[in-house]
Design an enzyme around this catalytic site. Structure first.
Site, PDB file in Angstrom:
ATOM      1  N   TYR A 126      59.012  47.778  40.372  1.00 24.26           N
ATOM      2  CA  TYR A 126      57.816  48.081  41.168  1.00 24.26           C
ATOM      3  C   TYR A 126      56.830  46.913  41.170  1.00 24.26           C
ATOM      4  O   TYR A 126      55.681  47.068  41.550  1.00 24.26           O
ATOM      5  CB  TYR A 126      57.125  49.338  40.619  1.00 24.26           C
ATOM      6  CG  TYR A 126      57.992  50.561  40.738  1.00 24.26           C
ATOM      7  CD1 TYR A 126      59.133  50.693  39.958  1.00 24.26           C
ATOM      8  CD2 TYR A 126      57.691  51.581  41.621  1.00 24.26           C
ATOM      9  CE1 TYR A 126      59.949  51.802  40.059  1.00 24.26           C
ATOM     10  CE2 TYR A 126      58.507  52.707  41.730  1.00 24.26           C
ATOM     11  CZ  TYR A 126      59.639  52.802  40.942  1.00 24.26           C
ATOM     12  OH  TYR A 126      60.455  53.902  41.045  1.00 24.26           O
ATOM     13  N   LYS A 173      68.994  51.307  29.773  1.00 19.88           N
ATOM     14  CA  LYS A 173      70.360  50.909  30.136  1.00 19.88           C
ATOM     15  C   LYS A 173      70.614  49.528  29.534  1.00 19.88           C
ATOM     16  O   LYS A 173      71.057  48.591  30.209  1.00 19.88           O
ATOM     17  CB  LYS A 173      70.504  50.891  31.668  1.00 19.88           C
ATOM     18  CG  LYS A 173      71.925  50.745  32.177  1.00 19.88           C
ATOM     19  CD  LYS A 173      72.763  51.983  32.006  1.00 19.88           C
ATOM     20  CE  LYS A 173      74.189  51.725  32.481  1.00 19.88           C
ATOM     21  NZ  LYS A 173      75.089  52.842  32.144  1.00 19.88           N
ATOM     22  N   ASP A 206      72.060  57.226  31.889  1.00 19.90           N
ATOM     23  CA  ASP A 206      73.016  58.116  32.555  1.00 19.90           C
ATOM     24  C   ASP A 206      73.385  59.290  31.646  1.00 19.90           C
ATOM     25  O   ASP A 206      73.479  60.443  32.094  1.00 19.90           O
ATOM     26  CB  ASP A 206      74.260  57.351  33.023  1.00 19.90           C
ATOM     27  CG  ASP A 206      74.735  56.306  32.038  1.00 19.90           C
ATOM     28  OD1 ASP A 206      73.888  55.724  31.343  1.00 19.90           O
ATOM     29  OD2 ASP A 206      75.949  56.063  31.964  1.00 19.90           O
ATOM     30  N   ASP A 230      60.690  57.299  37.151  1.00 16.47           N
ATOM     31  CA  ASP A 230      60.467  57.883  38.472  1.00 16.47           C
ATOM     32  C   ASP A 230      61.526  58.950  38.752  1.00 16.47           C
ATOM     33  O   ASP A 230      61.235  60.064  39.200  1.00 16.47           O
ATOM     34  CB  ASP A 230      60.549  56.750  39.514  1.00 16.47           C
ATOM     35  CG  ASP A 230      59.975  57.155  40.863  1.00 16.47           C
ATOM     36  OD1 ASP A 230      59.632  58.330  41.043  1.00 16.47           O
ATOM     37  OD2 ASP A 230      59.881  56.282  41.735  1.00 16.47           O
ATOM     38  N   ASP A 234      61.322  63.537  38.024  1.00 13.79           N
ATOM     39  CA  ASP A 234      61.606  64.513  39.089  1.00 13.79           C
ATOM     40  C   ASP A 234      62.762  65.426  38.680  1.00 13.79           C
ATOM     41  O   ASP A 234      62.757  66.616  38.999  1.00 13.79           O
ATOM     42  CB  ASP A 234      61.942  63.796  40.406  1.00 13.79           C
ATOM     43  CG  ASP A 234      60.695  63.409  41.193  1.00 13.79           C
ATOM     44  OD1 ASP A 234      59.611  63.385  40.588  1.00 13.79           O
ATOM     45  OD2 ASP A 234      60.808  63.145  42.397  1.00 13.79           O
TER      46      ASP A 234
END
Lengths: 338, 116
Positions: A126, A173, A206, A230, A234
């Site tokens: 971002y 990750k 993951d 992000d 959600d």
């Protein structure tokens, strides 16, 4: 009436203004003493003033140090920048706090979910550093810094400690992105050493997604870089009832902005049918931030009762009530309990 | 029978590419850099961790690191050789830089993002 608070209200666009009016009705009825200062933000502002975030709005937020924000619109792939990201950058709101807690009356397949997500809010992909490096190749720089990673970890541990939380996991990750996510994880581990009373660990993003949908109750607090945060916040919102009930806070060292995380639903604008709960629970979160626990508890209890009765709820939860009728039902419930 | 790779490659469209500037990634401990024009390149903005820190308002609370993205735009038509001259001049002025990125327009549209 207690101490007067001055709060900047940013109604946003689309359904934002009608949602924020309903939320204001409820908050004002809770007994808390708030002077609201309305300011503009978003696409309408761009058309009127040539900027998503006018100086007047920036000055008001800087002065009041606290704001409640309705949804804004960000076009996909092209067009203007995000008003949300602009706010985070201007005020360096580096911590996005996204609780995911089951609302008792919304039936879900799980008995218990109470996860506190701490998403780093200012860097990662971002950082707005994107280039077409040839006519068939685009690149986006993933910027992870030591101080940026360290401070979100520090923030998360401090918040978790104050909230009596027991366990924090860093989501990453770093097995693939060894430099960027590796730096984020290193900073987390460094901070964790200072908080021996809180269990800490890490989990690959993951695997974390898979574990969240299989057994969300195992998680307490998560610290995440911006992009994973992000997405996973959600996901967590989906576990507890969807974005319509998900609160969010963007917090910096000197300012906090509370907001719903859903979109502005422009096609419903003016119809007064959308559920204002996400902004309302963000408002409850704001009241707790302002140490107005009693008002926050009153609203929460009344909201749960209205949802439980199902008589005055909006279409998304199986009812026919308008935005205003739902808000008024919460107000009536608070007064009935008084 | 064309493979998916063959089909994808066949979709490539020719676009007109024009050099219009350079993003320079400068490392310094001396705060926000200041630049005079360097040849045909003028500094348009500087960002730190993606947030614009020059020109205009910058919050005193903003977390900055020692790595600045400095965008230089060409004030006239430029060629690749002008970039070489620019980089050489920048180094001679004592700036330590980690990377540069040429900025191109594609069919007149910017192929690069702005800072927040």
């Amino acid at each position: 009436m207690g101490t007067q608070h001055v709060v900047t209200m940013l109604p946003g666009e689309g359904t934002g203004p009608e949602i924020c009016e309903a939320v204001r009705l409820v908050i004002d009825a809770s007994g808390v003493n708030i002077k609201w200062e309305y300011e503009e933000i978003g696409l309408d502002c761009l058309e009127k003033h040539g900027t998503l975030l006018p100086d007047k709005t920036v000055q008001a937020i800087a002065r009041n140090k606290i704001a409640l924000k309705g949804p804004t619109t960000t076009p996909i792939g092209t067009g203007h920048k995000s008003a949300n990201v602009t706010l985070r950058k201007v005020f360096d709101l580096y911590a996005n706090v996204r609780p995911a807690k089951l609302i008792p009356v919304l039936k879900r397949p799980w008995d218990k979910i109470d996860i506190l997500n701490f998403r780093e809010n200012t860097e990662d992909c971002y950082a707005a550093i994107e280039h077409m490096v040839s006519d068939e190749v685009a690149q986006c720089l993933k910027v992870i810094t030591w101080p940026g990673s360290y401070r979100i970890a520090e923030f998360a541990f401090k918040w978790a400690k104050a909230a009596g939380r027991k366990k924090i996991y860093c989501v990453h990750k770093a097995n693939i992105m060894k430099m960027t996510d590796g730096l984020f994880l290193d900073a987390f581990r460094e901070v964790a050493k200072k908080y021996p009373d809180i269990e800490s660990g890490d989990i690959i993003v993951d695997n974390c997604c898979m574990q969240l949908v299989r057994n969300p109750a195992q998680f307490d607090c998560l610290v995440l870089p911006n992009l994973y945060g992000d997405i996973l916040t959600d996901l967590c919102a989906g576990l507890v009832g969807g974005l319509g009930f998900a609160p969010g806070a963007n917090v910096g060292d000197n300012c906090a902005i509370f907001e719903a995380v859903h979109g502005s639903a422009p096609k419903y604008a003016g119809l007064k049918k959308v559920n204002p709960s996400a902004v309302l629970v963000s408002g409850i979160m704001m009241l707790r931030w302002m140490k107005e626990e009693a008002a926050a508890d009153r609203i929460q209890k009344a909201m749960f009762a209205v949802l439980d009765e199902r008589k005055h709820v909006t279409y998304d939860v199986g009812g026919t009530a308008t935005t205003d009728e739902y808000a008024q039902a919460i107000v009536d419930k608070m007064h009935a309990k008084a | 029978m064309p493979t998916c790779t063959d089909i994808a490659k066949a979709t490539k469209k020719k676009r007109e590419i024009k050099l219009v500037g350079i993003d320079m990634y400068i490392i310094t401990e001396k705060g926000i850099p200041k630049f005079d024009d360097i040849g045909p390149f003028k500094c348009e903005f500087i960002s730190n961790r993606g947030t614009k820190v020059w020109p205009g308002f910058v919050s005193p609370d903003l977390l900055m690191v020692n790595w600045y993205r400095c965008r230089f735009m060409a004030t006239k038509d430029v060629q690749d050789a002008d970039v070489n001259t620019f980089l050489d001049a920048l180094t001679k002025k004592g700036w330590w830089w980690s990377a540069s990125q040429k900025l191109w327009n594609y069919d007149g549209e910017a192929g690069f993002s702005k800072a927040y």
